[in-house]
Design an enzyme around this catalytic site. Sequence first.
Site, PDB file in Angstrom:
ATOM      1  N   ASP A  28      -1.563   6.783   6.284  1.00  0.00           N
ATOM      2  CA  ASP A  28      -1.544   5.373   6.641  1.00  0.00           C
ATOM      3  C   ASP A  28      -2.430   5.110   7.855  1.00  0.00           C
ATOM      4  O   ASP A  28      -2.605   5.990   8.698  1.00  0.00           O
ATOM      5  CB  ASP A  28      -0.108   4.945   6.946  1.00  0.00           C
ATOM      6  CG  ASP A  28       0.076   3.440   6.883  1.00  0.00           C
ATOM      7  OD1 ASP A  28      -0.840   2.744   6.410  1.00  0.00           O
ATOM      8  OD2 ASP A  28       1.150   2.956   7.303  1.00  0.00           O
ATOM      9  N   THR A  86      -5.751  -1.328   7.134  1.00  0.00           N
ATOM     10  CA  THR A  86      -5.798  -2.783   7.258  1.00  0.00           C
ATOM     11  C   THR A  86      -7.177  -3.248   7.699  1.00  0.00           C
ATOM     12  O   THR A  86      -7.443  -4.449   7.729  1.00  0.00           O
ATOM     13  CB  THR A  86      -4.743  -3.265   8.276  1.00  0.00           C
ATOM     14  OG1 THR A  86      -4.963  -2.601   9.527  1.00  0.00           O
ATOM     15  CG2 THR A  86      -3.336  -2.944   7.794  1.00  0.00           C
ATOM     16  N   LYS A 135       0.831  -1.213   0.000  1.00  0.00           N
ATOM     17  CA  LYS A 135       0.000   0.000   0.000  1.00  0.00           C
ATOM     18  C   LYS A 135       0.868   1.267   0.000  1.00  0.00           C
ATOM     19  O   LYS A 135       0.595   2.205  -0.752  1.00  0.00           O
ATOM     20  CB  LYS A 135      -0.936  -0.010   1.226  1.00  0.00           C
ATOM     21  CG  LYS A 135      -1.926  -1.159   1.222  1.00  0.00           C
ATOM     22  CD  LYS A 135      -2.940  -1.060   2.344  1.00  0.00           C
ATOM     23  CE  LYS A 135      -2.314  -1.263   3.702  1.00  0.00           C
ATOM     24  NZ  LYS A 135      -1.748  -2.628   3.877  1.00  0.00           N
ATOM     25  N   THR A 136       1.902   1.291   0.815  1.00  0.00           N
ATOM     26  CA  THR A 136       2.795   2.454   0.836  1.00  0.00           C
ATOM     27  C   THR A 136       3.516   2.600  -0.496  1.00  0.00           C
ATOM     28  O   THR A 136       3.672   3.709  -1.024  1.00  0.00           O
ATOM     29  CB  THR A 136       3.812   2.330   1.981  1.00  0.00           C
ATOM     30  OG1 THR A 136       3.117   2.214   3.227  1.00  0.00           O
ATOM     31  CG2 THR A 136       4.722   3.550   2.026  1.00  0.00           C
ATOM     32  N   ARG A 154       6.595  -8.343   1.813  1.00  0.00           N
ATOM     33  CA  ARG A 154       7.473  -7.878   2.887  1.00  0.00           C
ATOM     34  C   ARG A 154       8.139  -9.052   3.598  1.00  0.00           C
ATOM     35  O   ARG A 154       9.333  -9.019   3.908  1.00  0.00           O
ATOM     36  CB  ARG A 154       6.689  -7.032   3.893  1.00  0.00           C
ATOM     37  CG  ARG A 154       7.507  -6.583   5.116  1.00  0.00           C
ATOM     38  CD  ARG A 154       6.700  -5.699   6.022  1.00  0.00           C
ATOM     39  NE  ARG A 154       6.427  -4.424   5.373  1.00  0.00           N
ATOM     40  CZ  ARG A 154       5.385  -3.647   5.676  1.00  0.00           C
ATOM     41  NH1 ARG A 154       4.521  -4.031   6.589  1.00  0.00           N
ATOM     42  NH2 ARG A 154       5.208  -2.493   5.062  1.00  0.00           N
TER      43      ARG A 154
END
Length: 357
Positions: A122, A171, A77-78, A230
């Site tokens: 965020d 999230t 997302k980032t 990640r």
Amino acid sequence: MNWDDTTDTDATGERLVGPVADHEDQAVEAALRPKDLGEFIGQEKVREQLDLVLRAARARGATADHVLLSGAPGLGKTTLSMIIAAEMEAPIRITSGPAIQHAGDLAAILSSLQEGEVLFLDEIHRMSRPAEEMLYMAMEDFRVDVIVGKGPGATAIPLELPPFTLVGATTRAGLLPPPLRDRFGFTAHMEFYEPAELERVVHRSASLLDVEIDTDGAAEIAGRSRGTPRIANRLLRRVRDYAQVKADGRITRDIAAAALAVYEVDARGLDRLDRSVLEALLRLFGGGPVGLSTLAVAVGEERETVEEVAEPFLVREGLLARTPRGRVATPAAWAHLGLAPPRSQTPGNGQGDLFGT
């Protein structure tokens, strides 16, 4: 590091297969992050839809619509927010919902934005309610009302804002109030990655880290990465360390498997905590049903740790089920740990009753 000391945590003390980024992850991700949609791996539908939104905005010479990205941590997302800014050739401002506790905090950020700038927010669902209500007007009318003074003498001063693009990431999309969700022009949900996509992520990251890895080695890492880039990048770095110390630096399937065995990450991506929960459920309670609190005591963890850290992945993998009567193991859990279920849980002997059906 003593390679004889097995652990499922990295140097920061966080779970090696945990989806939340630590400081090391953030530093490495900055170097590995793709710069445009063409480099971004996976999320094909989101990429296609987002590309249309951005290309249309550029053709009109306008700022892009506000974008809401939802999904589990570690899915990109980032990264997508930074790609949006790069594609629109605009600067980006990064902040988070927990950092905005007062409407004045948000007003200060909004009033300093440049025209066309991308504001990445965020964990947007954790923003305070007063700030959230101010954001409604800012997103829709590019205006905020700044309250000066208190009580009967308070005055609202309208402040015009330059057009900007808000990229919100969450999230837990269900916690966003409908008025906020409705103000986003484009909403996308990030899905977990398939192993083949993660293999491409591992190969790309290995080339950027100058690590030699073969196809089988990348597949071994990808298969244990829980569908999360990640985690794949984190496992790659730990396997790289092992290969440099214990081998010739080249990552093969055997080297990857041996390295991840040291870190107690098994073939399905389960770590020590995950297996402890399953083993307690199977060995101590015969596969359940058993209450969450009892299960947590059995593994020596807090109730919240079992429920929020271990269970989501076990449920997603089909190894554990939540029922009204408690937690129960599935046949796949018995098979994964190489244990034989009691007769009452074998097919045709009450398996349906175990799941409350």
